[in-house]
Scaffold this active site. Structure first.
Site, short mmCIF file in Angstrom:
data_model
loop_
_atom_site.label_atom_id
_atom_site.label_comp_id
_atom_site.label_asym_id
_atom_site.label_seq_id
_atom_site.Cartn_x
_atom_site.Cartn_y
_atom_site.Cartn_z
N SER A 53 54.27 128.89 58.99
CA SER A 53 54.02 130.33 59.01
C SER A 53 53.48 130.79 57.66
O SER A 53 52.59 131.64 57.59
CB SER A 53 55.29 131.09 59.38
N ARG A 71 49.78 132.29 57.80
CA ARG A 71 49.68 133.74 57.55
C ARG A 71 48.54 134.02 56.58
O ARG A 71 47.68 134.85 56.83
CB ARG A 71 50.99 134.25 56.97
N ASN A 92 44.94 135.82 57.74
CA ASN A 92 44.48 137.08 57.15
C ASN A 92 43.11 136.94 56.52
O ASN A 92 42.23 137.78 56.70
CB ASN A 92 45.48 137.55 56.09
#
Lengths: 299, 156
Positions: free
Chosen positions: A226, A230, A234
């Site tokens: 994660s 992440r 993004n």
């Protein structure tokens, strides 16, 4: 739009922008340009398909170049600051670096209440480096790839500028953090402490050991994934929108003007994303490090 | 989107960069900053001390000033007293001296008077003798009648 213009479609343009400059090994017998290779060959991939066929034995030259290049730039800046810094009045550039260091130091003190010589520099490295890598996103998407294509003489050269839009980079850092987490857990709680953490955690009963292990293993492995995805997600999304906006420049002056406004707006918004994602990556790392240093049992 | 050696490459460069920061960057900067913080704290403390010292010095100065004023006042008072006394003394002395001079002058005057009287008597007696000689038309032997003349002069 890209240098060669004309015949290129929008999806070609996008795909071209999303492919890395890959140097890797093509296995013997691989059919390339209608010819089968006689031996294993280390070469630059000419197509996205080739790059993916290279499998694990390949390296993204552009990502590595930019990430290491930025690390060197940062390292030199830091080194200059470290040489120049005095207990006297701070000024100019040194003052700026000190401001960054102080910001990191405060964040570390807030999230990581243990003594460690390693964690604060780790946080500094993550924040500044990820910030720099993310900031490459603000350079208009075609500038550096076109420059690279001109310099190399290959108009089809794949060249991605933002290292954090490469999952290898973000996951590489995330898994390093993961191994540091395991290392510090074992260092602080002993190997048995680490095993206990994995097996006795939510339900403290011998019969629940397998269940606990599955649960804990998933929660452990989810952390680096994660963490890495992440950041990647993004920045990849941000880059994608820049690319989509850049396509509009080829569609007449009215749309081009509109695209300029859009690009400006998105860049302004993206400044937030750049800083925020760097900060999030650092804070989560600190939280994980803090968990690895937490010695008292909680059950 | 391929996962490949880049992952490991990035891990290694990441670790190197962290170690670099840990060794050469972080300690140098944070130490300098800590030292500066200490210096500033010391400086502030010194400033506080200086303030207190200044306050004390001010108090001392005002005390000294009032003391000096008092002393000066007392000196002035003493001097005034002394001056008054000197003036008084001088007046007394002057008066005494004046008295002295006056008496001396009186004495002198009396003596002078006596002397003048004396001389006048003598002159008068001579004039009387001369007058008597003229009257008697004969010379009176001054020496023979001296006793008589002297008696006459003493009567005058």
């Amino acid at each position: 739009m890209a240098a060669e213009g004309g015949t290129q479609t929008s999806s070609d343009y996008i795909l071209h922008h999303l492919a890395n400059l890959t140097y890797g090994k093509l296995p013997a017998g691989y059919v390339r340009d209608g010819q089968a290779l006689s031996t294993d060959t280390w070469t630059f991939a000419h197509t996205a398909q080739e790059a993916s066929d290279m499998g694990f034995m390949a390296i993204h030259v552009d990502s590595m170049m930019w990430s290491i290049g930025l690390a060197i730039v940062l390292g030199i800046l830091f080194l200059i600051a470290a040489k120049k810094v005095t207990p006297g009045v701070p000024k100019g550039f040194v003052g700026f670096i000190e401001m960054v260091v102080e910001f990191i130091d405060n964040t570390v003190k807030d999230t990581f209440p243990y003594r460690s010589k390693f964690v604060a520099p780790l946080a500094l490295t993550i924040f500044t480096w990820v910030f720099m890598m993310n900031a490459m996103d603000l350079v208009p998407v075609d500038w550096l790839p076109m420059l690279a294509a001109k310099l190399s003489g290959d108009p089809h050269l794949y060249f991605k500028v933002v290292p954090t839009t490469d999952p290898n980079i973000t996951l590489g850092m995330a898994f390093t953090v993961f191994f540091l987490m395991i290392f510090f857990t074992i260092k602080n709680k002993g190997f048995m402490g680490f095993v206990k953490e994995l097996t006795l955690h939510p339900f403290h009963h011998p019969l629940m050991i397998p269940f606990n292990f599955v649960l804990e293993a998933i929660s452990w492995i989810a952390k680096p994934i994660s963490l890495g995805l992440r950041l990647f997600g993004n920045l990849y999304a941000g880059e994608m929108i820049f690319i989509l906006i850049a396509i509009m420049y080829g569609a007449g002056w009215a749309l081009g003007l509109f695209a300029g406004v859009l690009q400006w707006g998105w860049a302004v918004f993206h400044i937030l994303v750049i800083a925020l994602q760097a900060f999030v990556f650092m804070v989560l790392t600190l939280v994980y490090m803090s968990m690895a240093h937490e010695v008292d049992e909680q059950h | 989107m391929n996962i490949n050696l880049t992952l490991i490459g990035q891990s290694i460069s990441f670790l190197f960069f962290v170690l670099f920061c840990m060794k050469f960057v972080w300690p140098a900067i944070t130490n300098a900053m800590a030292e500066r913080a200490k210096k500033i704290a010391e400086g502030l403390e010194a400033a506080d001390h200086a303030k207190q010292d200044l306050e004390l010095a001010k108090q001392g100065a005002t005390k000294k000033l009032t003391d000096a004023k008092h002393e000066a006042q007392s000196i002035i008072d003493q001097a005034n007293k002394r001056a008054n006394k000197i003036v008084e003394d001088a007046q007394q002395q002057a008066q005494a001296e004046a008295e002295l001079i006056r008496t001396a002058a009186q004495n002198d005057a009396q003596q002078e008077l006596a002397r003048a009287k004396d001389a006048l008597q003598k002159q008068v007696s001579r004039l009387a003798v001369e007058g008597a000689e003229k009257i008697l038309e004969s010379s009176v032997d001054a020496s023979a009648h001296k006793d008589m003349l002297d008696k006459l002069a003493a009567k005058l």
